[in-house]
Design a protein around this motif. Structure first.
Motif, PDB file in Angstrom:
ATOM      1  N   GLY A  12       6.533   3.834  -5.029  1.00 37.88           N
ATOM      2  CA  GLY A  12       7.608   2.916  -5.573  1.00 37.88           C
ATOM      3  C   GLY A  12       7.293   1.583  -5.166  1.00 37.88           C
ATOM      4  O   GLY A  12       6.026   1.180  -5.101  1.00 37.88           O
ATOM      5  N   LYS A  13       8.212   0.776  -5.135  1.00 42.93           N
ATOM      6  CA  LYS A  13       8.103  -0.735  -4.664  1.00 42.93           C
ATOM      7  C   LYS A  13       9.147  -0.984  -3.626  1.00 42.93           C
ATOM      8  O   LYS A  13      10.038  -0.464  -3.430  1.00 42.93           O
ATOM      9  CB  LYS A  13       8.361  -1.590  -5.892  1.00 42.93           C
ATOM     10  CG  LYS A  13       9.741  -1.502  -6.274  1.00 42.93           C
ATOM     11  CD  LYS A  13       9.829  -2.308  -7.850  1.00 42.93           C
ATOM     12  CE  LYS A  13      11.289  -2.177  -8.220  1.00 42.93           C
ATOM     13  NZ  LYS A  13      11.398  -2.997  -9.415  1.00 42.93           N
ATOM     14  N   ASP A  14       8.672  -2.227  -2.924  1.00 43.56           N
ATOM     15  CA  ASP A  14       9.697  -2.673  -1.655  1.00 43.56           C
ATOM     16  C   ASP A  14      10.582  -3.658  -2.413  1.00 43.56           C
ATOM     17  O   ASP A  14      10.593  -3.979  -3.460  1.00 43.56           O
ATOM     18  CB  ASP A  14       9.019  -3.058  -0.479  1.00 43.56           C
ATOM     19  CG  ASP A  14       8.060  -4.169  -0.574  1.00 43.56           C
ATOM     20  OD1 ASP A  14       8.353  -4.957  -1.696  1.00 43.56           O
ATOM     21  OD2 ASP A  14       7.312  -4.516   0.323  1.00 43.56           O
ATOM     22  N   GLN A  15      11.502  -4.057  -1.339  1.00 45.84           N
ATOM     23  CA  GLN A  15      12.475  -5.238  -1.750  1.00 45.84           C
ATOM     24  C   GLN A  15      11.918  -6.478  -2.414  1.00 45.84           C
ATOM     25  O   GLN A  15      12.329  -6.988  -3.215  1.00 45.84           O
ATOM     26  CB  GLN A  15      13.515  -5.366  -0.655  1.00 45.84           C
ATOM     27  CG  GLN A  15      14.300  -4.398  -0.370  1.00 45.84           C
ATOM     28  CD  GLN A  15      15.421  -4.227  -1.123  1.00 45.84           C
ATOM     29  OE1 GLN A  15      15.692  -4.782  -2.074  1.00 45.84           O
ATOM     30  NE2 GLN A  15      16.248  -3.078  -1.030  1.00 45.84           N
ATOM     31  N   GLN A  16      10.724  -6.607  -1.989  1.00 43.71           N
ATOM     32  CA  GLN A  16       9.820  -7.866  -2.451  1.00 43.71           C
ATOM     33  C   GLN A  16       8.957  -7.622  -3.708  1.00 43.71           C
ATOM     34  O   GLN A  16       8.500  -8.624  -4.251  1.00 43.71           O
ATOM     35  CB  GLN A  16       8.967  -8.550  -1.349  1.00 43.71           C
ATOM     36  CG  GLN A  16       9.899  -8.821   0.039  1.00 43.71           C
ATOM     37  CD  GLN A  16      10.371  -7.941   0.819  1.00 43.71           C
ATOM     38  OE1 GLN A  16       9.944  -6.791   1.059  1.00 43.71           O
ATOM     39  NE2 GLN A  16      11.743  -8.233   1.284  1.00 43.71           N
ATOM     40  N   MET A  62       4.505  -0.015  -3.098  1.00 44.00           N
ATOM     41  CA  MET A  62       4.577   0.883  -1.870  1.00 44.00           C
ATOM     42  C   MET A  62       3.424   2.209  -2.268  1.00 44.00           C
ATOM     43  O   MET A  62       3.731   3.015  -3.125  1.00 44.00           O
ATOM     44  CB  MET A  62       5.956   1.449  -1.487  1.00 44.00           C
ATOM     45  CG  MET A  62       6.802   0.495  -1.206  1.00 44.00           C
ATOM     46  SD  MET A  62       6.480  -0.497   0.173  1.00 44.00           S
ATOM     47  CE  MET A  62       6.879   0.738   1.575  1.00 44.00           C
ATOM     48  N   VAL A  63       2.566   2.490  -1.243  1.00 45.65           N
ATOM     49  CA  VAL A  63       1.372   3.146  -1.533  1.00 45.65           C
ATOM     50  C   VAL A  63       1.285   4.250  -0.363  1.00 45.65           C
ATOM     51  O   VAL A  63       1.374   4.048   0.915  1.00 45.65           O
ATOM     52  CB  VAL A  63       0.013   2.266  -1.916  1.00 45.65           C
ATOM     53  CG1 VAL A  63      -1.223   3.327  -1.869  1.00 45.65           C
ATOM     54  CG2 VAL A  63       0.062   1.422  -2.810  1.00 45.65           C
ATOM     55  N   LEU A  64       1.019   5.462  -0.631  1.00 51.39           N
ATOM     56  CA  LEU A  64       0.859   6.404   0.006  1.00 51.39           C
ATOM     57  C   LEU A  64      -0.672   6.948  -0.043  1.00 51.39           C
ATOM     58  O   LEU A  64      -1.395   7.130  -0.998  1.00 51.39           O
ATOM     59  CB  LEU A  64       1.625   7.738  -0.282  1.00 51.39           C
ATOM     60  CG  LEU A  64       1.563   8.929   0.575  1.00 51.39           C
ATOM     61  CD1 LEU A  64       2.611  10.124   0.436  1.00 51.39           C
ATOM     62  CD2 LEU A  64       0.181   9.595   1.014  1.00 51.39           C
ATOM     63  N   GLY A  65      -1.254   6.496   1.076  1.00 61.91           N
ATOM     64  CA  GLY A  65      -2.990   6.324   1.200  1.00 61.91           C
ATOM     65  C   GLY A  65      -3.553   7.098   2.320  1.00 61.91           C
ATOM     66  O   GLY A  65      -2.633   7.082   3.309  1.00 61.91           O
ATOM     67  N   LYS A 121       2.240   2.021   2.927  1.00 60.16           N
ATOM     68  CA  LYS A 121       2.261   0.977   3.106  1.00 60.16           C
ATOM     69  C   LYS A 121       2.533  -0.111   1.909  1.00 60.16           C
ATOM     70  O   LYS A 121       2.177   0.281   0.804  1.00 60.16           O
ATOM     71  CB  LYS A 121       1.035   0.454   3.923  1.00 60.16           C
ATOM     72  CG  LYS A 121       0.763   0.885   5.028  1.00 60.16           C
ATOM     73  CD  LYS A 121      -0.229   0.099   5.844  1.00 60.16           C
ATOM     74  CE  LYS A 121      -0.221   0.486   7.391  1.00 60.16           C
ATOM     75  NZ  LYS A 121       0.771  -0.310   8.274  1.00 60.16           N
ATOM     76  N   PRO A 122       3.078  -1.191   1.990  1.00 62.63           N
ATOM     77  CA  PRO A 122       3.307  -2.119   0.769  1.00 62.63           C
ATOM     78  C   PRO A 122       1.842  -3.110   0.701  1.00 62.63           C
ATOM     79  O   PRO A 122       1.071  -3.398   1.651  1.00 62.63           O
ATOM     80  CB  PRO A 122       4.203  -3.077   1.244  1.00 62.63           C
ATOM     81  CG  PRO A 122       4.362  -3.057   2.685  1.00 62.63           C
ATOM     82  CD  PRO A 122       3.849  -1.862   3.124  1.00 62.63           C
TER      83      PRO A 122
END
Length: 163
Positions: free
Chosen positions: A105-109, A113-116, A126-127
């Motif tokens: 997904g993406k964050d508020q900014q 958002m990456v699962l790695g 982490k973003p």
């Protein structure tokens, strides 16, 4: 998007959140097994393993990966996407090489958002700034994603406060 509707590879990857390198001279045997599954010669968790994690995830669910330890090997893998989608592979350039992970997904900014793997020496979410992105890729032969990228928190859970 709920976990139940995520691509199967992303649901599989989530099971490894929290896996981390062994501090010191030891090696996490699960990370070593990822290298072995890909047929790569590495036998430690000190070698950058983000591509090893992504490859392991895809191979474990029956999708052929690049079978490479190089993050940027994913820049030409699968099908190119013009925009990020939940479950797509995202590649980044960095000084000395690259990084690869899976979009959740993406964050508020507006960061991706990456699962790695090998993100602060662990599997986590982490973003990352979109300015660093070099490609968004989707596994060939898999139904293409639809829908907008959700706003998620640091656990990769859809936020109640959409941006």
């Amino acid at each position: 998007m709920t976990q139940a509707t995520e691509p199967r590879w992303l649901a599989f990857a989530r099971k490894y959140i929290g896996l981390h390198e062994v501090v010191g001279s030891g090696n996490n045997p699960e990370i070593v097994q990822m290298w072995e599954k890909l047929g790569l010669p590495f036998r430690d968790d000190a070698t950058p393993w983000c591509a090893g994690f992504v490859g392991f995830v895809f191979e474990s669910v029956g999708i052929k990966s690049t079978r490479s330890g190089l993050a940027l090997s994913y820049q030409n893998w699968g099908v190119s996407l013009k925009a990020p989608a939940v479950g797509c592979v995202v590649t980044f350039k960095r000084v000395g090489g690259g990084h690869v992970g899976l979009v959740v997904g993406k964050d508020q900014q507006g960061n991706i958002m990456v699962l790695g793997g090998n993100q602060s020496d662990a599997v986590n979410i982490k973003p990352f700034a979109t300015a660093r992105v070099t490609s968004y890729r989707w596994p060939a032969g898999e139904p293409l994603p639809t829908g907008a990228l959700p706003v998620v928190n640091s656990n990769g859970v859809v936020s109640n406060n959409e941006a």
